[in-house]
Design a protein around this motif. Structure first.
Motif, PDB file in Angstrom:
ATOM      1  N   GLU A 125     -32.625  21.336 127.649  1.00 44.00           N
ATOM      2  CA  GLU A 125     -33.227  20.932 126.373  1.00 44.00           C
ATOM      3  C   GLU A 125     -32.482  19.735 125.781  1.00 44.00           C
ATOM      4  O   GLU A 125     -33.108  18.794 125.279  1.00 44.00           O
ATOM      5  N   LEU A 126     -31.169  19.756 125.849  1.00 46.95           N
ATOM      6  CA  LEU A 126     -30.392  18.632 125.339  1.00 46.95           C
ATOM      7  C   LEU A 126     -30.623  17.367 126.155  1.00 46.95           C
ATOM      8  O   LEU A 126     -30.706  16.268 125.606  1.00 46.95           O
ATOM      9  N   ALA A 127     -30.729  17.522 127.469  1.00 47.41           N
ATOM     10  CA  ALA A 127     -30.997  16.357 128.323  1.00 47.41           C
ATOM     11  C   ALA A 127     -32.353  15.744 127.979  1.00 47.41           C
ATOM     12  O   ALA A 127     -32.482  14.520 127.921  1.00 47.41           O
ATOM     13  N   ARG A 128     -33.335  16.598 127.744  1.00 50.89           N
ATOM     14  CA  ARG A 128     -34.660  16.083 127.359  1.00 50.89           C
ATOM     15  C   ARG A 128     -34.594  15.354 126.019  1.00 50.89           C
ATOM     16  O   ARG A 128     -35.210  14.297 125.853  1.00 50.89           O
ATOM     17  N   LEU A 129     -33.871  15.924 125.061  1.00 48.48           N
ATOM     18  CA  LEU A 129     -33.706  15.250 123.772  1.00 48.48           C
ATOM     19  C   LEU A 129     -32.988  13.917 123.947  1.00 48.48           C
ATOM     20  O   LEU A 129     -33.354  12.918 123.335  1.00 48.48           O
ATOM     21  N   LEU A 130     -31.965  13.922 124.762  1.00 45.30           N
ATOM     22  CA  LEU A 130     -31.188  12.707 125.002  1.00 45.30           C
ATOM     23  C   LEU A 130     -32.059  11.615 125.618  1.00 45.30           C
ATOM     24  O   LEU A 130     -31.907  10.437 125.290  1.00 45.30           O
ATOM     25  N   SER A 131     -32.969  12.006 126.481  1.00 49.41           N
ATOM     26  CA  SER A 131     -33.835  11.003 127.116  1.00 49.41           C
ATOM     27  C   SER A 131     -34.889  10.465 126.145  1.00 49.41           C
ATOM     28  O   SER A 131     -35.376   9.358 126.320  1.00 49.41           O
ATOM     29  N   GLU A 137     -32.087  18.122 138.647  1.00 48.58           N
ATOM     30  CA  GLU A 137     -33.307  18.187 139.448  1.00 48.58           C
ATOM     31  C   GLU A 137     -34.544  18.033 138.571  1.00 48.58           C
ATOM     32  O   GLU A 137     -35.450  17.259 138.883  1.00 48.58           O
ATOM     33  N   VAL A 138     -34.584  18.760 137.466  1.00 50.34           N
ATOM     34  CA  VAL A 138     -35.741  18.695 136.572  1.00 50.34           C
ATOM     35  C   VAL A 138     -35.846  17.325 135.915  1.00 50.34           C
ATOM     36  O   VAL A 138     -36.916  16.709 135.907  1.00 50.34           O
ATOM     37  N   MET A 139     -34.746  16.858 135.359  1.00 52.59           N
ATOM     38  CA  MET A 139     -34.779  15.585 134.642  1.00 52.59           C
ATOM     39  C   MET A 139     -35.155  14.416 135.551  1.00 52.59           C
ATOM     40  O   MET A 139     -35.952  13.563 135.167  1.00 52.59           O
ATOM     41  N   LEU A 140     -34.593  14.388 136.738  1.00 52.44           N
ATOM     42  CA  LEU A 140     -34.882  13.262 137.631  1.00 52.44           C
ATOM     43  C   LEU A 140     -36.287  13.345 138.201  1.00 52.44           C
ATOM     44  O   LEU A 140     -36.889  12.322 138.532  1.00 52.44           O
ATOM     45  N   GLU A 141     -36.836  14.547 138.277  1.00 56.13           N
ATOM     46  CA  GLU A 141     -38.227  14.714 138.709  1.00 56.13           C
ATOM     47  C   GLU A 141     -39.189  14.298 137.589  1.00 56.13           C
ATOM     48  O   GLU A 141     -40.188  13.630 137.842  1.00 56.13           O
ATOM     49  N   GLU A 142     -38.869  14.693 136.371  1.00 47.66           N
ATOM     50  CA  GLU A 142     -39.750  14.385 135.236  1.00 47.66           C
ATOM     51  C   GLU A 142     -39.773  12.899 134.903  1.00 47.66           C
ATOM     52  O   GLU A 142     -40.832  12.329 134.640  1.00 47.66           O
ATOM     53  N   ASP A 143     -38.613  12.291 134.862  1.00 49.94           N
ATOM     54  CA  ASP A 143     -38.517  10.871 134.516  1.00 49.94           C
ATOM     55  C   ASP A 143     -37.211  10.342 135.085  1.00 49.94           C
ATOM     56  O   ASP A 143     -36.156  10.464 134.458  1.00 49.94           O
ATOM     57  N   TRP A 144     -37.262   9.741 136.242  1.00 53.93           N
ATOM     58  CA  TRP A 144     -36.073   9.341 136.971  1.00 53.93           C
ATOM     59  C   TRP A 144     -35.139   8.468 136.129  1.00 53.93           C
ATOM     60  O   TRP A 144     -33.927   8.572 136.228  1.00 53.93           O
ATOM     61  N   MET A 145     -35.684   7.642 135.275  1.00 51.08           N
ATOM     62  CA  MET A 145     -34.872   6.755 134.452  1.00 51.08           C
ATOM     63  C   MET A 145     -34.641   7.295 133.040  1.00 51.08           C
ATOM     64  O   MET A 145     -33.999   6.646 132.224  1.00 51.08           O
ATOM     65  N   GLY A 146     -35.138   8.484 132.737  1.00 50.83           N
ATOM     66  CA  GLY A 146     -35.060   9.002 131.375  1.00 50.83           C
ATOM     67  C   GLY A 146     -33.665   9.346 130.908  1.00 50.83           C
ATOM     68  O   GLY A 146     -33.290   9.043 129.777  1.00 50.83           O
TER      69      GLY A 146
END
Length: 109
Positions: A5-11, A39-48
């Protein structure tokens, strides 16, 4: 709040509060949690995910799993994707992973 969740917010928005929370959570996360988030973050948005956050996450995961050749290769490839500044470190990670795969574990502190 979870690491993912924090990684998604950070992106989505880079604020000092989110960055600080991310650093605190990733610092004490298990390698399994970190790898799952990557794995999730790089799949969802590699540059996010900001480069500093992914470098930190890979570094902490590799420190927890120093004999995981697949993770070492993945981290090295990620470093190479973001510029020549880290090519020496990436080459060292690849070398360590190759040695592990060949069964020639190096004695490292």
């Amino acid at each position: 709040m979870s690491l993912l969740e924090l990684a998604r917010l950070l992106s989505q928005r880079h604020s000092a509060r989110v960055a600080s929370a991310f650093v605190e959570v990733v610092t004490f996360a298990s390698a399994d949690e970190i790898v799952a988030m990557l794995e999730v973050m790089l799949e969802e948005d590699w540059m996010g995910l900001p480069v500093w956050a992914r470098n930190l996450a890979f570094r902490l995961a590799c420190l927890q799993r120093p004999k995981d050749a697949e993770l070492l290769h993945w981290a090295a490839n990620d470093l190479r994707a973001f510029g020549p500044d880290w090519n020496t470190i990436a080459a060292e990670l690849h070398h360590r992973a190759d040695q592990l795969e060949a069964g020639h574990e190096e004695n490292r502190p």
